[in-house]
Design an enzyme around this catalytic site. Structure first.
Site, PDB file in Angstrom:
ATOM      1  CB  SER A 111      -1.027   0.194   1.090  1.00  0.00           C
ATOM      2  OG  SER A 111      -0.326  -0.279   2.326  1.00  0.00           O
ATOM      3  CG  HIS A 125      -3.713  -0.592  -2.361  1.00  0.00           C
ATOM      4  ND1 HIS A 125      -4.173   0.726  -2.348  1.00  0.00           N
ATOM      5  CD2 HIS A 125      -3.480  -1.151  -0.831  1.00  0.00           C
ATOM      6  CE1 HIS A 125      -4.432   1.028  -0.781  1.00  0.00           C
ATOM      7  NE2 HIS A 125      -3.856   0.065  -0.042  1.00  0.00           N
ATOM      8  CE  LYS A 151      -7.480   0.106   0.626  1.00  0.00           C
ATOM      9  NZ  LYS A 151      -7.455   1.253   1.476  1.00  0.00           N
TER      10      LYS A 151
END
Ligand SMILES: Cc1ncc(COP(=O)(O)O)c(C=O)c1O
Length: 390
Positions: A176, A204, A236
């Site tokens: 991350s 992610h 995200k």
């Protein structure tokens, strides 16, 4: 004895490590208003530009009209509603796993999965740069907890030699704060050779990675035998909120029985699941978002290298600029802000000491012209960053 909080706070301030919350006064997107100032932002995780998408908002509104607002109870009491169930089916399909289980946040999914799978007498081995939620989960589990060198299968193999009990190997998919990706094929092989399970938190990777946005496992073509425990978060690239764990029927049933952060909490609002079902559809079908993102990433890296910025080994939307000293990182972030750009400085303890950075994140919602504005501002500001700022 009193808690001397002011001394702790003052110490943090002196070390340039004091954190403050910028007040966002607009929806997420490239153009935001923060603390009253219009800014061009490069720091959210809305990689595909879905957080403020009109169809996702419409799905949320229709969901609220049909299902109300609150989840009302935990999943095991009467909070597990139709949209939660449909979203779990869609996430299982996306990941190619038999089942998926919805959690309220990624932090809770990680705590829930690790603590349900290992305990006293077992072993949990983690990449030393894993997300804080995974590290906390390892500590909370009561299992023997060890960290291996970053993305280093040999270091993992070494630690596996000494592992006892059920052994869980845990890694971020896309790291991350660095943006690099785990060497999953090798890690999976090393773990499997020792009968350990591999758990991947691909918070992610879902969205930007893989032909259909199914993340790092799709990128490498890995199946459930390689990665038995797969975690994704929805806050995200999905642009909404929540998280999921995907895996075998037994895994999901075990989590329903034993994962305390799943059991003892109210289900997320059903309308949120309606919104995520829509964003999942867009994430899978709108390939242009991944393609445009890849163009922006290439553009940024080429431009940043010309300026002489120190980038990291990343082809993902996370493109940190390594600065080193926390004070210098904050200073560069402030200089950009004075020019109307927002890029957050990330400092210890989020990253190791001496590796403060500006964490640039790119989104499919950005244009090439906006990336060029960032590059021009960096070209202006970076040379002004005196070593004496250190
Ligand atoms: C790798 C990783 N895992 C888990 C999380 C936690 O997810 P959530 O924000 O849904 O709690 C984050 C960031 O928020 C993350 O970066």
């Amino acid at each position: 004895m009193a808690f001397d909080l002011s001394a702790r706070l003052a110490e943090r301030r002196t070390a340039d490590l004091y954190r403050q919350r910028p007040l966002l006064e607009s929806p997420q997107g490239p153009q935001v208003v923060v603390d009253g100032q219009p800014l061009l932002a490069f720091c959210n995780n809305d990689y595909l530009g879905l957080a403020n998408h009109p169809e996702v908002i419409a799905a949320w509104q229709a969901g609220a009209a049909r299902w109300g607002v609150g989840g009302g109870a935990s999943h095991l009491v009467i909070g597990h509603s139709g949209p939660h169930h449909d979203l779990e089916l869609a996430l299982a399909e996306l990941t190619g796993r038999p089942r998926a289980l919805l959690f309220s946040t990624g932090y809770m999914a990680n705590l829930g999965a690790v603590t349900a799978l290992v305990g006293q007498g077992d072993t949990v081995l983690q990449d030393r740069l894993n997300h804080a939620s995974l590290l906390d989960a390892g500590l909370l589990s009561g299992a023997r907890f060890n960290r291996y060198l970053h993305n280093d299968p040999a270091s993992l193999a070494n630690r596996l030699e000494k592992a006892t009990g059920n052994t869980l190997v845990v890694t971020d998919g896309v790291f991350s704060m660095d943006g690099d990706i785990a060497d999953l094929p090798t890690l999976a092989k090393v773990a499997k050779a020792k009968g350990a399970w591999l758990m991947v938190d691909d918070a992610h990777g879902f969205g930007p990675l893989g032909a259909t946005g199914a993340g790092i496992v799709e990128h490498f073509g890995l199946g459930i035998d390689d990665v038995p425990v797969l975690v994704g978060t929805l806050g995200k690239a999905f642009g909404t909120a929540g998280a999921f764990v995907a895996g075998s029927d037994d895994l999901i049933e075990a989590l329903v029985q034993f994962a305390r952060p799943y059991i003892y909490t109210t289900s997320q609002p059903p309308a949120l699941a309606c919104a995520t079902l829509k964003s999942l559809e867009l994430l899978r079908s709108e390939h242009w978002r991944r393609e445009h993102l890849a163009t922006l990433i290439r553009q940024f890296r080429q431009g940043a290298e010309q300026i002489g910025l120190q980038l990291m080994d990343s082809f993902t939307p996370i493109q940190p600029i390594l600065i080193g000293d926390a004070g210098r990182a904050v200073r560069l972030s402030q200089m950009l802000r004075e020019r109307g750009l927002m890029v957050t400085a990330i400092r210890p303890p989020t990253v190791p000491a001496g590796s403060a950075r500006l964490r640039v994140t790119l989104s499919a919602a950005h244009s090439e012209a906006q990336v060029q504005l960032l590059l021009s501002a960096l070209a202006d500001c970076y040379p002004l960053l005196e070593p004496s700022d250190a």
